[in-house]
Design a protein around this motif. Structure first.
Motif, PDB file in Angstrom:
ATOM      1  N   GLU A  84      -3.229 -27.207  39.833  1.00  0.00           N
ATOM      2  CA  GLU A  84      -3.307 -25.843  39.016  1.00  0.00           C
ATOM      3  C   GLU A  84      -2.621 -24.694  39.559  1.00  0.00           C
ATOM      4  O   GLU A  84      -1.844 -23.911  39.075  1.00  0.00           O
ATOM      5  N   GLY A 140      -8.453 -26.011  33.494  1.00  0.00           N
ATOM      6  CA  GLY A 140      -7.122 -26.069  32.937  1.00  0.00           C
ATOM      7  C   GLY A 140      -6.852 -27.644  32.949  1.00  0.00           C
ATOM      8  O   GLY A 140      -5.999 -27.822  31.841  1.00  0.00           O
ATOM      9  N   ALA A 164      -6.886 -24.214  27.228  1.00  0.00           N
ATOM     10  CA  ALA A 164      -5.428 -23.741  27.127  1.00  0.00           C
ATOM     11  C   ALA A 164      -4.380 -24.505  26.624  1.00  0.00           C
ATOM     12  O   ALA A 164      -4.323 -25.689  26.821  1.00  0.00           O
TER      13      ALA A 164
END
Ligand code: PLP
Length: 403
Positions: free
Chosen positions: A112, A148, A166
């Motif tokens: 991330e 994510g 996303a």
């Protein structure tokens, strides 16, 4: 199985979320390549907690460092400085050649963090229009479990039911440089890949693939991020798997064995200006870079190098691969791997690798099936030739037992 073991499994089944389906072995102790269950039965660990215990279970020097540091100082937060973090920086930089280091905890956090950094770099340095940054990833990738990350997974189990996700990721087939080239556009900020796809079943790309990827990234001004959380720190017989390919990533992610399995420690290592875009207040972690984690990671890196574990991984990996190939069972479709990151792929008619893993467990070897027909073999890097031969013999017996 004794009452005790059964009771523990029953409690786990009743109270735990069922997001894992472990083999029914209840481990209470580990040393080096060996673990013992609550009944005192000994097993050779051929998973190493997904390569987090490359240094072997409960390595005494890492344990000493952990105990000593825990008696002095464990956590300051990054609001203040601590005396271990600079030494961790210095030692990991000297070992890997990194210019800048960002300490985090889990592997997923390192991933991330890299995604955030390359996006920001894309906007501020490359000049990508706001909100348009794209990252090219591989199909069948595994980079962790956060929202994510699962958003750019192609595994229906990993992503199903967890959306919306996303945008900003493009997935191309792993090992196909032409597909990767076609996916790179003006807004591509990074290509992120595993050097060998671990969870996908130890998938090794064709020779020359990574040199081509490196050249494409350089030519198009794209950051090459290699996720070495599983392949790194000696697993494949080199410190980093990129060394097999003769390339250097711009950003390298390490985790898992960075602590020898004592504690979650990960890091983003950067050779480029990418991490420089993160300014005070723009990224952080309460536990990232804490003195306990740093002391453990320093010891974990030290024993990896000083005790010759990387060289042993290369030698024992070659021995294990040759031994597995010599079994010549007609159940086996392929043996592949590098260093001690090995896989035995079975023909689909065998009815799944799980059966073989159960048969291995009954004979004192713990291994994990992955993607249904593949058995992953990744013992701690301290394994000896006698132990390799034992694991190979047991694999032969297990394959005969399920045939
Ligand atoms: C295990 C793994 C991760 C995630 O690490 P966690 O510590 O479980 O968050 C990311 N990338 C790869 C290649 C891994 O094997």
């Amino acid at each position: 199985m004794t009452h005790h073991a059964r009771d523990l499994i029953a409690i786990e089944t009743r109270l735990g979320a069922h997001n894992y389906k472990p083999l029914d072995v209840v481990i209470e102790r580990g040393a080096g390549v060996w673990v013992w269950d609550v009944e005192g039965r000994r097993y050779l660990d051929c998973l190493s907690a997904y390569s987090a215990v490359n240094q072997g279970h409960c390595h005494p020097k890492i344990r000493e460092a952990m105990i000593a540091q825990s008696e002095k100082l464990t956590l300051t937060s990054r609001a203040f400085r601590n005396d271990q973090l600079p030494l961790f920086y210095e030692e990991i930089a000297a070992l890997t050649g990194a210019h800048t280091v960002l300490p985090m905890n889990s592997g997923a956090e390192a991933v991330e963090s890299a995604v955030k950094a390359v996006r920001k770099w894309g906007y501020e340095v490359k000049g990508v229009p706001a909100g348009q940054a794209e990252i090219v990833v591989a199909r069948e990738n595994f980079h962790g479990r956060t929202l994510g990350i699962v958003g750019f997974s192609t595994d229906p189990d990993a992503r199903g039911g967890f959306g919306p996700f996303a945008p900003g990721f493009v997935a191309v087939p792993f090992g196909d440089a032409a597909a990767l080239e076609a996916a790179i556009g003006p807004n591509t900020v990074a290509v992120m890949l595993e050097p060998i796809q671990g969870e996908a079943g130890v998938v090794i790309p064709p020779d020359g693939y990574f040199r081509r990827v490196r050249d494409l990234c350089t030519a198009h001004g794209v950051t090459l991020v290699l996720d070495e959380i599983q392949t790194g720190l000696g697993r494949t017989g080199k410190l980093l798997a990129e060394e097999h390919e003769g390339i250097e990533a711009d950003v390298t992610l390490v985790g898992k064995a960075l602590s020898g399995g004592f504690y979650p420690v990960s890091a983003v290592l950067s050779n480029s200006e990418v991490l420089g875009v993160l300014k005070p207040g723009q990224h952080g972690s309460t536990f990232g870079g804490n003195p306990l984690a740093c002391a453990i990671a320093r010891a974990a890196l030290k024993v990896l190098v000083e005790e010759g574990m990387i060289e042993n991984s290369a030698a024992m990996g070659a021995r294990m691969k040759a031994g597995l190939e010599a079994i010549r069972s007609n159940l086996v479709r392929e043996v592949r791997g590098r260093g001690l990151m090995l896989a035995v792929e079975l023909h689909p008619e065998v009815g799944g690798a799980r059966r073989v893993c159960e048969a291995l467990r009954e004979r004192g070897v713990l291994a994990k099936d992955t993607h249904e027909h593949t058995i992953r073999l990744a013992p701690p890097l301290v394994i000896t030739s006698e132990e390799v031969d034992m694991a190979v013999d047991v694999m032969g017996e297990a394959l005969r037992a399920v045939a």
